[in-house]
Design a protein around this motif. Structure first.
Motif: not given
Length: 643
Positions: A144-145, A184, A186, A188, A223-226, A228
């Protein structure tokens, strides 16, 4: 997605339902439609198809470049709102085979920037979605990001000597502490996931080390997880401005199942001291233009290159990412303003926008400096003439002008990162960090630039605007954004001015002021403006359609890295010549001149980044032009002045 749009003025916001529009009319799109004025919120409507090929996929709507505040409705249901002109708005939706999309746009309460000034057409004030609307299909689990931020080690220094060539310096300038790219992501997760993101790093346009890493990703459905990861580069290749070295960059790609995303970034360090900009530890003379919104960003970058620019100032607006990508490719430094023009400057909102700009565009190596507030006040709204009394009047207006610099300084202090920041860009009297200088247009004569810089020496350190306007046809100047009839009449007298003579005067003014700044060693210079924003004329050296005016060729000659310039106006008599060297090479040059039947040459030595006297030109009364020529090795550069 269909290209058919309608728009209309909202008469009722509708409460819990969609807005009411009394009359829908066809528009080209939600970017910058005309005809709505400032009557209130504007709604844009279109129909979009289901973008998915498979029902297991997800449908996403993206709006880029929202001006003001936008409220988004799909099939009668409100998806949400968005108010950032920098960060895209993204919404997931459950599509039908055909979907009615309505976007309601309101003008921003603050930070409209250049859009609400007379420098651009009135329809620029109409709120909209500047860079377009897209509907796309994404996998059940997708990225997503994707944020990629490069950084050089703290011990990085260019080890190139001052007299090395720019190309050699670029190859030699490596980072003793290495470099890194912080990634980084994100993710989804539309379904439970226990997988890994594959990150790859590859050099673009040069030979260098590649890398690959796998980053585990675990998430429950919904969930959305980040995650790095830092990618290290042991011997980094640096990005340089054009004519100072290559534009080496790296592409970082992330892949998760059937989804992927990538960013191309560059490694460079930009600093500023009292003499201008340092890029990767080496002095760079930044010369270029202000750019206004509208038009094709990539074409504008090509025009800037044709005019020998190394800098573009995005004046009081935020351009699309394609502008930065083109500048990265071409080696053009970007002076990025906040969308702030005029006296009003809410600090909290300004700090939010500054952070968003830094996060969104900070990975682009072309981003070299920030500006906060453009023209907080104009003491010269009523133009001044020339001569001693006009000089006294200019000094009086500058003396009595007062500007509150604290809001701009507060925002400047809050901008993330370590790039140079110019808090205030304005005319003499506003205590500007970057000056807007308009001798030969708003006040005095063009050749009075030398007097202005002698009277106020700090004005020449950083210049964010200078120049003059011109007509391209017989249009009424009062209808052309950025042009004031009184200023054109001041150039030509009460009888008006023809397009040809106005363009000749514009070329002369830009050339005279640009060369005065070069002789004085100004480190950062942006002329106004690269391209007109409307038909009929403007402040641009190019028309709205991209055709060059005489000023384009004139200032391109003035911006040549090695150039001979006259020390004053080309008039019969004796005029000094100065040789300007923006390169890092010590040069032995032959400087010659011709005026009518008179001609002469002189051998001149000039050091790196220096200006030196190069003799005098003796101009006879019957001369029509003065031609200067610089010969260095196999290079010959010419400059011309019309009497």
């Amino acid at each position: 997605m269909t290209d058919e749009w309608t728009g209309g003025i909202v008469t009722d916001r509708g409460g819990d339902g969609p807005p009411t529009v009394e009359e829908w009319v066809s528009v080209s799109g939600p970017e910058r439609p005309s005809g709505f004025g400032d009557e209130g919120p504007i709604a844009y409507r279109t129909t979009v198809a289901d973008p998915r090929d498979d029902e297991t996929e997800r449908a996403l709507l993206e709006l880029r470049g929202v001006s003001g505040r936008a409220e988004i409705w799909l099939n009668g249901t409100r998806l949400g709102s968005h108010d950032s002109p920098v960060v895209p708005a993204r919404f997931e939706f459950e599509p039908r085979s055909e979907n009615e999309l309505i976007v309601v746009c309101e003008r921003p309460e603050s930070f409209a920037g250049i859009d609400e000034t007379d420098a651009v057409p009135d329809h620029f004030e109409t709120p909209g979605v500047r860079w377009g609307v897209e509907v796309e299909s994404r996998p059940r689990c997708f990225i997503r990001r994707f944020d990629v931020q490069p950084r050089l080690g703290t011990d990085s220094e260019s080890d190139a000597s001052a007299d090395a060539s720019a190309a050699s310096a670029a190859n030699a300038a490596t980072d003793g502490a290495g470099a890194a790219i912080d990634v980084t992501l994100e993710v989804d997760a539309g379904a439970a996931i226990d997988d890994a993101v594959t990150l790859s790093l590859r050099p673009e346009g040069f030979r260098g080390g590649a890398a690959m890493e796998r980053v585990p990703v675990t998430a429950e459905a919904g969930e959305r997880v980040t995650v790095s990861k830092t990618l290290s580069i042991r011997e980094p290749s640096l990005w340089w401005p054009r004519k100072y070295g290559p534009q080496d960059r790296y592409t970082v790609r992330a892949k998760l199942g059937g989804d992927s995303a990538e960013r191309t970034v560059g490694l460079r360090r930009v600093e500023r001291d009292e003499d201008g900009l340092l890029v990767n530890g080496r002095r760079v003379r930044a010369r270029g233009f202000t750019r206004l919104p509208g038009g094709d960003p990539e074409a504008d970058v090509r025009r800037a290159v044709d005019a020998n620019a190394t800098l573009l100032r995005a004046r009081a607006h935020v351009p699309p990412r394609s502008f930065y990508e083109a500048c990265d490719e071409a080696g053009i430094l970007v002076w990025q303003d906040l969308p702030a023009s005029g006296p009003e400057l809410p600090v909290e909102r300004g700090t939010e926008l500054a952070a968003a700009i830094a996060e969104t565009y900070g990975s682009h190596p072309s981003l070299a400096m920030y500006g906060v507030q453009d023209q907080p006040m104009d003491p010269y709204a009523e133009p001044l003439g020339s001569g001693l009394l006009a000089k006294l009047a200019l000094r009086y207006r500058a003396w009595r002008t007062s500007v509150d610099r604290d809001p701009a300084a507060d925002i400047a202090d809050a901008i993330p990162g370590d790039l140079p920041v110019v808090p205030v860009t304005g005319p003499p009297g506003t205590d500007p960090d970057a000056a807007q200088l308009f001798p030969g247009w708003r006040y005095l004569a063009a050749e009075d630039a030398d007097w202005l810089l002698e009277t106020y020496p700090s004005l020449g350190d950083v210049v964010g605007g200078f120049g003059a306007g011109s007509l391209t046809d017989d249009a009424d100047p009062a209808t052309i954004p950025g042009l004031e009839p009184a200023l054109l009449e001041r150039q030509a007298g009460a009888g008006g001015i023809a397009p040809e003579s106005s363009q000749a005067s514009q070329a002369d003014t830009l050339k005279t002021v640009a060369e005065a700044l070069r002789r004085r060693g100004s480190g950062i210079v942006a002329a106004s403006t690269l391209r007109d924003t409307a038909s009929g004329g403007g402040m641009g050296i190019y028309t709205i359609d991209g055709d060059s005016k005489p000023a384009a060729a004139a200032i391109a000659r003035s911006y040549e890295p090695v150039q001979a310039v006259l020390d004053g106006r080309a008039t019969p008599g004796t005029v000094g010549i100065t040789l300007c060297n923006d390169t890092h090479d010590a040069l032995e040059a032959i400087v010659g001149w011709r005026a009518g039947d008179e001609t002469d040459t002189e051998r001149v030595s000039v050091g790196p980044l220096e200006t030196v006297p190069a003799g005098t030109a003796r101009i006879p009364r019957d001369a029509e032009t003065v031609d200067l020529e610089v010969a260095v090795d196999d290079l010959t550069v010419r400059n011309r002045y019309n009497l």
